[in-house]
Design a protein around this motif. Structure first.
Motif, short mmCIF file in Angstrom:
data_model
loop_
_atom_site.label_atom_id
_atom_site.label_comp_id
_atom_site.label_asym_id
_atom_site.label_seq_id
_atom_site.Cartn_x
_atom_site.Cartn_y
_atom_site.Cartn_z
N SER A 13 59.06 4.85 -12.24
CA SER A 13 58.40 3.72 -12.89
C SER A 13 56.96 3.59 -12.39
O SER A 13 56.04 3.35 -13.19
N SER A 14 56.77 3.77 -11.09
CA SER A 14 55.42 3.71 -10.52
C SER A 14 54.53 4.81 -11.09
O SER A 14 53.37 4.58 -11.43
N VAL A 15 55.07 6.00 -11.18
CA VAL A 15 54.32 7.14 -11.73
C VAL A 15 53.99 6.89 -13.20
O VAL A 15 52.87 7.14 -13.64
N THR A 16 54.94 6.36 -13.94
CA THR A 16 54.71 6.05 -15.36
C THR A 16 53.59 5.02 -15.50
O THR A 16 52.72 5.16 -16.36
N ASP A 17 53.61 4.00 -14.65
CA ASP A 17 52.55 2.98 -14.68
C ASP A 17 51.18 3.61 -14.38
O ASP A 17 50.18 3.29 -15.03
N GLU A 18 51.16 4.50 -13.40
CA GLU A 18 49.90 5.15 -13.05
C GLU A 18 49.41 6.04 -14.19
O GLU A 18 48.21 6.05 -14.51
N ILE A 19 50.31 6.75 -14.82
CA ILE A 19 49.94 7.59 -15.97
C ILE A 19 49.37 6.71 -17.09
O ILE A 19 48.35 7.05 -17.70
N ASN A 20 50.00 5.58 -17.34
CA ASN A 20 49.50 4.66 -18.37
C ASN A 20 48.10 4.17 -18.04
O ASN A 20 47.23 4.12 -18.91
N ASN A 22 45.90 5.67 -16.17
CA ASN A 22 44.99 6.82 -16.32
C ASN A 22 44.69 7.10 -17.79
O ASN A 22 43.55 7.43 -18.14
N MET A 23 45.68 6.99 -18.63
CA MET A 23 45.48 7.22 -20.07
C MET A 23 44.52 6.18 -20.64
O MET A 23 43.65 6.50 -21.47
N ILE A 24 44.64 4.94 -20.20
CA ILE A 24 43.73 3.88 -20.66
C ILE A 24 42.31 4.19 -20.18
O ILE A 24 41.35 4.03 -20.94
N SER A 25 42.19 4.63 -18.94
CA SER A 25 40.87 5.01 -18.41
C SER A 25 40.27 6.15 -19.21
O SER A 25 39.08 6.13 -19.54
N ILE A 26 41.07 7.15 -19.51
CA ILE A 26 40.60 8.29 -20.31
C ILE A 26 40.17 7.82 -21.69
O ILE A 26 39.13 8.24 -22.20
N GLN A 27 40.94 6.94 -22.29
CA GLN A 27 40.61 6.40 -23.61
C GLN A 27 39.26 5.67 -23.55
O GLN A 27 38.42 5.82 -24.44
N ASP A 28 39.04 4.88 -22.51
CA ASP A 28 37.77 4.16 -22.35
C ASP A 28 36.61 5.15 -22.20
O ASP A 28 35.55 4.97 -22.80
N ILE A 29 36.81 6.18 -21.39
CA ILE A 29 35.76 7.18 -21.18
C ILE A 29 35.44 7.88 -22.49
O ILE A 29 34.26 8.07 -22.83
N VAL A 30 36.45 8.26 -23.24
CA VAL A 30 36.23 8.94 -24.52
C VAL A 30 35.49 8.02 -25.48
O VAL A 30 34.57 8.46 -26.19
N SER A 31 35.85 6.74 -25.51
CA SER A 31 35.15 5.79 -26.38
C SER A 31 33.67 5.71 -26.01
O SER A 31 32.81 5.68 -26.89
N HIS A 32 33.38 5.66 -24.71
CA HIS A 32 31.99 5.62 -24.26
C HIS A 32 31.26 6.92 -24.64
O HIS A 32 30.10 6.87 -25.06
N LEU A 33 31.93 8.05 -24.50
CA LEU A 33 31.32 9.32 -24.87
C LEU A 33 31.01 9.38 -26.36
O LEU A 33 29.95 9.88 -26.77
#
Length: 64
Positions: A13-20, A22-33
């Motif tokens: 569950s902790s790993v899944t939360d961390e992956i989520n 990270n995915m949100i962070s990646i999505q934010d970075i891609v939006s900025h790019l």
């Protein structure tokens, strides 16, 4: 055995939360790019236009 399963489930569950997160962070970075790319395209277009105008103005000068 039951406590090991419970511990593993908690860790998963902790790993899944961390992956989520990270995915949100990646999505934010891609939006900025994407926005930066759009801004860059706009600036390049303006520079192209300015270059064309400058070329036209310089072309009006006569050399001897």
């Amino acid at each position: 055995m039951t406590s090991q399963i419970a511990t593993a489930a908690t860790e998963q569950s902790s790993v899944t939360d961390e992956i989520n997160r990270n995915m949100i962070s990646i999505q934010d970075i891609v939006s900025h790019l994407i926005q930066s790319n759009s801004d860059s395209e706009h600036v390049v277009s303006e520079l192209n236009e300015a270059g064309s105008e400058l070329k036209q103005l310089v072309g009006q000068f006569k050399t001897s």
